[in-house]
Motif scaffolding. Structure first.
Motif: not given
Length: 599
Positions: A219-239
């Motif tokens: 993350a400290n390298n300018p080449l890299v961007t970090i995105a959040n993929n949630s806390l636990s990667h649930p099967e379906d956020l809509t539920s």
């Protein structure tokens, strides 16, 4: 005997030197295959061709492997590319209402490639091996693509600001251990930026995943961007309940930012499942964009629903995408400025199921031939890159070069007034004036403009008018397509009849354009299409069997065009750059030689 050998040696030496000089001169006169619209947005080494391809280069760069031994990491500077791109004069960017995508960004073809697990060849569960990934990076380099950062892409989607000529975004999901061991090393070797999506629970001591130390280093390298993929990667956020959804989207963002010590601006929906409630949480949590993966029908980033649902292609699509990416067109300027320094290029579009071919850039000018002949022959002994049949001409005899209305061309440098009887019938049609600095389209007044002094009086800055002629009608005037009434007012014959049409004008970036329709169109319909393609002022110069566009000596129409006495041409800019060859942007899913803007 010694003197004789010295003479022979001297003669051989001179022959070698002369041969070398001849070869060098020949090389410098080679035509480069293609060239970026803006050299400031590519790294130094990316300006050189390694093999004949659709790549671009400077006048001194050729189709030879002149830098084949250059280290890749020395040739690509992502930070420099980003800085140059942000400071570039890309017109007047107008940000679309969040989260909408700017209309100009929708014209571009920018793919995002998504990868998952990356491991060595012995691991049969790998999504892709590190060896295959390295080959794909090499393929990206050889195809002349420019990997861009997520920040650059989001700015492009919001404002329409064009990206480097052949952009691509690399993304990696899942937070796998191989992302640090293999991918991160390759990114540093090639200097490529990328975005990594991680979910926090996967970082808590799992053997096959990244650990916090590795992630923080990346993350400290300018080449890299970090995105959040949630806390636990649930099967379906809509539920999920509101409380649970808040934890997955907002709380996890705060935790990730705290551990990394920097802002996390992008979200990646687990399993690409979302609805308006989930998107609202993404907005409330402060994310600037979000990613999905549409496996059934993936799209380019600009064709996504909006910036909160940016689509991606699986890595298996990479081979098919290498030749069709495009960073978008130059933006319009609020104050009309002209750009006669851009490198000429050809673009082919399929829009509203109609094919349009255009040559864009360079310097505009006209040629008035002594007799009627083909456009190919008129420009064959000139340095014109492209040319279009000029405006209407007299049909008194088969070989006459007499025009309808006054004419002034760079090749003749003589003003020829129009026939006093003919000019009364073309009152109000667009008079085209060309100078080294600007182009003007003004209504023709036979009482004023049938003399050279009348023409010069239209020059507001004392620039020399080098070319003048009267076109058929405005198709587009100040970015507005012209209605049928304007054609009727200037008595344009058969304006409402579908036929092949030739046109020329200026786009929103101030660059000259000449073009023809490959399909039959009436004048009103053509004007509407040209506005969609970002053209500001366009006039029709001819239609029917005379319509012809020549690009690098080759006619772009399928029929044999009628001989003409006058052409509108595009010449290389006065920049010391050699001629540039064909640059086409093919359709992805329909026609293989055009940009498909249908639907």
């Amino acid at each position: 005997m010694k003197l004789r050998w010295e003479r022979i040696f001297t003669l051989v030496f001179l022959v070698v030197i002369a041969t070398f000089a001849f070869l060098l001169l020949s090389l410098l006169q080679q035509t480069v295959v293609s060239a970026p619209a803006d050299f400031s947005s590519v790294s130094f080494c990316d300006r050189f061709d390694k093999t004949p391809s659709n790549k671009m280069g400077l006048g001194l760069t050729l189709e030879y492997n002149i830098i084949q031994d250059t280290n890749v990491s020395d040739c690509y500077d992502a930070e420099s590319i980003s800085n140059n791109w942000n400071s570039d004069k890309n017109g007047d960017a107008e940000t679309a209402t969040f989260p909408q995508i700017n209309v100009y960004a929708r014209l571009a073809k920018v793919p995002i490639i998504v990868y998952y697990n990356v491991s060595n060849a012995q691991d049969s569960s790998s999504g892709i091996t590190n060896e295959k990934l390295a080959k794909q990076f090499e393929a990206i380099k050889r195809a002349g693509l420019t990997p861009v950062s997520m920040d650059m892409l989001v700015k492009h989607l919001g404002t329409g600001m064009p990206l480097p000529e052949k952009p691509i975004l690399l993304s990696f999901d899942g937070g796998y251990a191989g992302h640090y061991k293999y991918v991160y090393s390759l990114l540093k070797q090639y200097g490529y930026p990328a975005i990594f999506s991680v979910y926090i629970n996967a970082l808590e001591g799992k053997i096959d995943r990244l650990n916090w130390s590795e992630l923080k280093e990346m993350a400290n390298n300018p080449l890299v961007t970090i995105a959040n993929n949630s806390l636990s990667h649930p099967e379906d956020l809509t539920s999920l309940s509101e409380a649970h959804l808040k934890e997955e989207v907002l709380t996890s963002k705060k935790n990730l930012e705290q551990r990394l010590g920097k802002s996390v601006l992008y979200f990646n929906y687990p399993n690409s499942k979302l609805d308006e409630r989930v998107k609202n949480w993404v907005i409330k949590s402060g994310y600037e964009a979000a990613l999905i993966s549409n496996e059934l029908k993936p799209e380019f980033a600009g064709q996504s629903t909006d910036i909160l649902e940016i689509e991606r292609f699986d890595q298996d699509h990479l081979k098919d995408l290498l030749s069709i990416v495009w960073g978008g067109m130059a933006l319009p300027t609020k104050v009309q400025a002209f750009d006669f320094t851009s490198i000429p290029r050809q673009e082919i579009y399929l829009i509203d199921n109609k094919k349009i071919i255009m040559a864009i850039g360079g310097k505009p000018g006209t040629i008035h031939a002594p007799v009627r002949t083909s456009v190919v022959k008129i420009i064959q002994d000139t340095d014109a890159v492209a040319a279009l049949d000029g405006t209407f001409f007299s049909m008194k005899t088969l070989n006459t070069n007499e025009m309808i209305g006054p004419v002034l061309s760079q090749n003749e440098k003589v003003f020829i007034p129009g026939n006093s009887w003919d000019i009364q019938k073309i009152t109000g049609r667009p008079l085209v004036l060309i100078s080294p600095k600007w182009v003007k389209f003004i209504p023709f007044d036979p009482n004023i403009h049938n003399s050279f002094s009348g023409i010069l009086a239209e020059s507001a800055d004392d620039s020399t008018v080098t070319d003048a002629f009267v076109a058929g009608a405005w198709l587009v005037k100040n970015s507005r397509p012209q209605p049928a009434e304007t054609f009727e007012a200037t008595h344009l014959y058969a304006f409402d009849v579908p036929r092949n049409r030739a046109f020329w004008g200026i786009n929103q970036a101030g660059q000259p354009i000449i073009g023809v329709t490959k399909d039959n169109l009436d004048s009103v319909a053509l004007g509407k299409i040209l506005v969609k393609l970002g053209l500001k002022d366009v006039v029709m110069v001819d239609s029917g069997a005379s319509a012809d566009l020549v690009y690098y000596g080759k006619s772009q129409v399928v029929y044999k065009p009628r001989p003409v006495p006058h052409v509108v041409a595009i010449f290389p800019p006065d920049t010391g750059i050699q001629n540039i060859g064909v640059l086409q942007f093919p359709c992805f899913d329909q026609d293989q030689d055009c940009i498909n803007l249908t639907n």
